[in-house]
Design a protein around this motif. Structure first.
Motif, PDB file in Angstrom:
ATOM      1  N   ILE A 186       0.706  -1.138  -0.181  1.00  0.00           N
ATOM      2  CA  ILE A 186       0.074  -0.124   0.107  1.00  0.00           C
ATOM      3  C   ILE A 186       0.871   1.279   0.190  1.00  0.00           C
ATOM      4  CG2 ILE A 186      -1.584   1.479   1.404  1.00  0.00           C
ATOM      5  CD1 ILE A 186      -2.787  -1.147   0.016  1.00  0.00           C
ATOM      6  N   ILE A 187       0.631   2.207  -0.962  1.00  0.00           N
ATOM      7  CA  ILE A 187       1.217   3.700  -1.020  1.00  0.00           C
ATOM      8  C   ILE A 187       0.354   4.526  -0.874  1.00  0.00           C
ATOM      9  CG2 ILE A 187       2.590   4.924  -2.494  1.00  0.00           C
ATOM     10  CD1 ILE A 187       4.173   2.205  -1.973  1.00  0.00           C
ATOM     11  N   ASP A 188       0.760   5.457   0.126  1.00  0.00           N
ATOM     12  CA  ASP A 188      -0.024   6.672   0.318  1.00  0.00           C
ATOM     13  C   ASP A 188      -0.028   7.758  -0.895  1.00  0.00           C
ATOM     14  OD1 ASP A 188      -1.077   9.088   0.992  1.00  0.00           O
ATOM     15  OD2 ASP A 188      -0.873   8.697   3.044  1.00  0.00           O
ATOM     16  N   PRO A 189      -0.945   7.791  -1.658  1.00  0.00           N
ATOM     17  CA  PRO A 189      -0.667   8.871  -3.085  1.00  0.00           C
ATOM     18  C   PRO A 189      -0.217  10.113  -2.568  1.00  0.00           C
ATOM     19  CG  PRO A 189      -3.059   8.185  -2.848  1.00  0.00           C
ATOM     20  CD  PRO A 189      -2.203   7.339  -1.754  1.00  0.00           C
ATOM     21  N   PHE A 190      -0.703  10.527  -1.394  1.00  0.00           N
ATOM     22  CA  PHE A 190      -0.228  11.966  -0.908  1.00  0.00           C
ATOM     23  C   PHE A 190       1.112  11.981  -0.255  1.00  0.00           C
ATOM     24  CE2 PHE A 190      -4.948  12.056  -0.595  1.00  0.00           C
ATOM     25  CZ  PHE A 190      -5.044  13.514  -1.216  1.00  0.00           C
ATOM     26  N   LEU A 191       1.960  11.012   0.174  1.00  0.00           N
ATOM     27  CA  LEU A 191       3.035  10.992   0.589  1.00  0.00           C
ATOM     28  C   LEU A 191       3.664   9.757   0.055  1.00  0.00           C
ATOM     29  CD1 LEU A 191       4.525  13.136   2.378  1.00  0.00           C
ATOM     30  CD2 LEU A 191       4.163  11.957   4.148  1.00  0.00           C
ATOM     31  N   PRO A 192       3.993   9.664  -0.965  1.00  0.00           N
ATOM     32  CA  PRO A 192       4.427   8.163  -1.456  1.00  0.00           C
ATOM     33  C   PRO A 192       5.806   7.693  -1.409  1.00  0.00           C
ATOM     34  CG  PRO A 192       4.499   9.680  -3.549  1.00  0.00           C
ATOM     35  CD  PRO A 192       3.852  10.452  -2.259  1.00  0.00           C
TER      36      PRO A 192
END
Length: 364
Positions: A186-192
Motif C-alpha cells: 500500500i502506498i499513500d498517494p499524498f506522501l508516496p
C-alpha cells in the motif's frame, strides 16, 4: 581483515546504490493520478478518510492528523448521500492502464444495516483493479451495483469511466475508495516516498496526484459539508440516505432550527450558530465542545415558536466550526419565508429559546 572490511563496505555501498536506483526507477515509472470521481470538490464530494500510515494499533494520516481509521488502505472520496448517486456519478480511471480484475453484483446496502457475513471477502464491494505497469496498480471500491462497464484485460485511458459511485461492500456512505499499491504494498498517494509509519505535518507536494487534483483537495482534518435551516433537527443517518430530505421550515413550524453537518471533527471542537430573521436576531449560541473525535457529526441550535407563526421575510444564518479558538470553516445560509394564511404574530420576538443541541455518531 582490512580487505574484508573494504569488501563489506563495498557490498553495503552497492546495496545502498541499488536501493536508491530502485527507488528512483519506481518514482519515475509510477503513475500520476487524476481524481477518480466526476464531482465538484468541497461542494458535492469530500475526502472522508486518508490512508492510515501507522503500522501499529493507532491511526494517523499522512499529515499526522486523525482523518483516517486503523488499517484504512486508501482514500475515500465521499458524496453527500446515497441519494446523490442519482443521477449516477462516474468513477474514473486515475491513470492509463489495463483492467486486472473486476467485480459487480454486490448490493448497495450501508454496512451498518447489513450483517458482517454479507460482505465477507467482498469488503470492496463492486470494484475494478487497474494495472499501470512497473508493479503499480490502483483499486476502485464500493461502486454501484450493475454499473461496472469495463472488462478484464481491457485497456483504459485516464478519465475513462469505470462505473458509478455507490455504497456496496463495507461502506456506510456513498463513495469511491481508491487504493494505490506498488509490488503489492500500500502506498499513500499524498506522501508516496515516506518511510513506513512516518507522517509529515509539513507535507506540501502533490505526491502522486496531478497538481490540479492535489490543489482541488488540500489537506483537511475537519470540514463542514453542509448547513441549512430546517423545521426539525436532522440526524446523521437520515442525511447519509438523502442529504436533501429534511423537515422544511414553514411559518407554522414549532421551532426554527439551524444545523451544520461535519466530517472528521476533533475532541474540543465546537460549533457556533448565528441566526437572524425579519428585523431581529433569533439566536447566537455555541454547542458544547466535543468530548471525543467524530468521523461524522450533525450539530444544531434552535428556538421555539410561541406565537401563531414565524413572520414572513428574509432569514439568514451562519454556522462556524471552531478549533483552538480559531474559525476553521464557515457556512452562510439564507431563505425567504412566505407568510402564513390568517393573522400572524411576531413569533421570533415572542418565542422562548431552545438550548443549542447536538446529535451525531461516528461513521466507523
Amino acid at each position: 581483515m582490512q580487505l574484508r572490511r573494504c569488501r563489506s563496505a563495498s557490498a553495503a555501498l552497492g546495496l545502498l546504490l541499488t536501493g536508491l536506483l530502485s527507488q528512483g526507477a519506481a518514482s519515475e515509472d509510477r503513475p500520476e493520478l487524476s481524481l477518480p470521481l466526476a464531482c465538484q470538490p468541497h461542494k458535492t464530494c469530500f475526502i472522508q478518510n486518508y490512508v492510515d500510515i501507522d503500522p501499529g494499533r493507532s491511526a494517523k494520516d499522512y499529515m499526522c492528523g486523525r482523518a483516517t481509521y486503523e488499517k484504512h488502505s486508501g482514500v475515500d472520496f465521499r458524496l453527500l448521500s446515497a441519494a446523490a448517486t442519482t443521477p449516477p456519478v462516474a468513477v474514473l480511471a486515475s491513470a492509463d492502464g489495463t483492467v486486472k480484475a473486476v467485480r459487480d453484483g454486490v448490493a448497495d446496502v450501508f454496512f451498518k444495516k447489513a450483517k458482517p457475513q454479507d460482505v465477507a471477502g467482498r469488503e470492496c464491494g463492486n470494484g475494478v483493479i487497474l494495472d499501470h505497469g512497473g508493479g503499480w496498480e490502483t483499486q476502485y471500491c464500493h461502486m454501484r451495483q450493475g454499473s461496472v462497464r469495463v472488462a478484464k484485460d481491457q485497456a483504459v485511458k485516464r478519465g475513462d469511466q469505470l462505473g458509478d459511485a455507490g455504497f456496496s461492500g463495507m461502506a456506510d456512505f456513498a463513495q469511491v475508495h481508491i487504493s494505490v499499491r506498488h509490488d503489492g504494498k500500500i502506498i499513500d498517494p499524498f506522501l508516496p516516498d515516506a518511510a513506513e509509519g512516518k507522517c509529515d505535518p509539513n507535507a506540501r507536494g502533490p505526491g502522486m496526484w496531478q497538481p490540479a487534483a492535489a490543489a482541488a483537495f488540500p489537506y483537511k482534518n475537519g470540514e463542514m459539508i453542509g448547513a441549512a435551516f430546517a423545521g426539525a433537527p436532522p440526524t446523521v443517518e437520515a442525511l447519509e440516505i438523502n442529504d436533501r430530505d429534511v423537515v422544511p421550515l414553514t411559518a407554522s413550524s414549532p421551532a426554527i432550527i439551524l444545523y451544520g453537518r461535519f466530517i472528521n471533527l476533533m475532541k474540543g471542537d465546537l460549533v457556533r450558530f448565528v441566526a437572524s430573521g425579519p428585523g431581529s436576531e433569533i439566536f447566537d449560541e455555541n454547542a458544547a465542545p466535543l468530548e471525543r473525535d467524530k468521523a461524522t457529526y450533525v450539530a444544531f441550535a434552535g428556538k421555539r415558536r410561541l406565537g401563531d407563526a414565524w413572520p414572513a421575510g428574509h432569514y439568514s444564518g451562519r454556522v462556524e466550526l471552531i478549533r483552538d479558538r480559531g474559525v476553521i470553516a464557515t457556512n452562510l445560509v439564507s431563505f425567504d419565508l412566505p407568510g402564513a394564511p390568517g393573522p400572524a404574530a411576531t413569533g421570533s420576538e415572542k418565542s422562548g429559546s431552545e438550548k443549542s443541541g447536538a446529535s451525531g455518531q461516528e461513521a466507523r
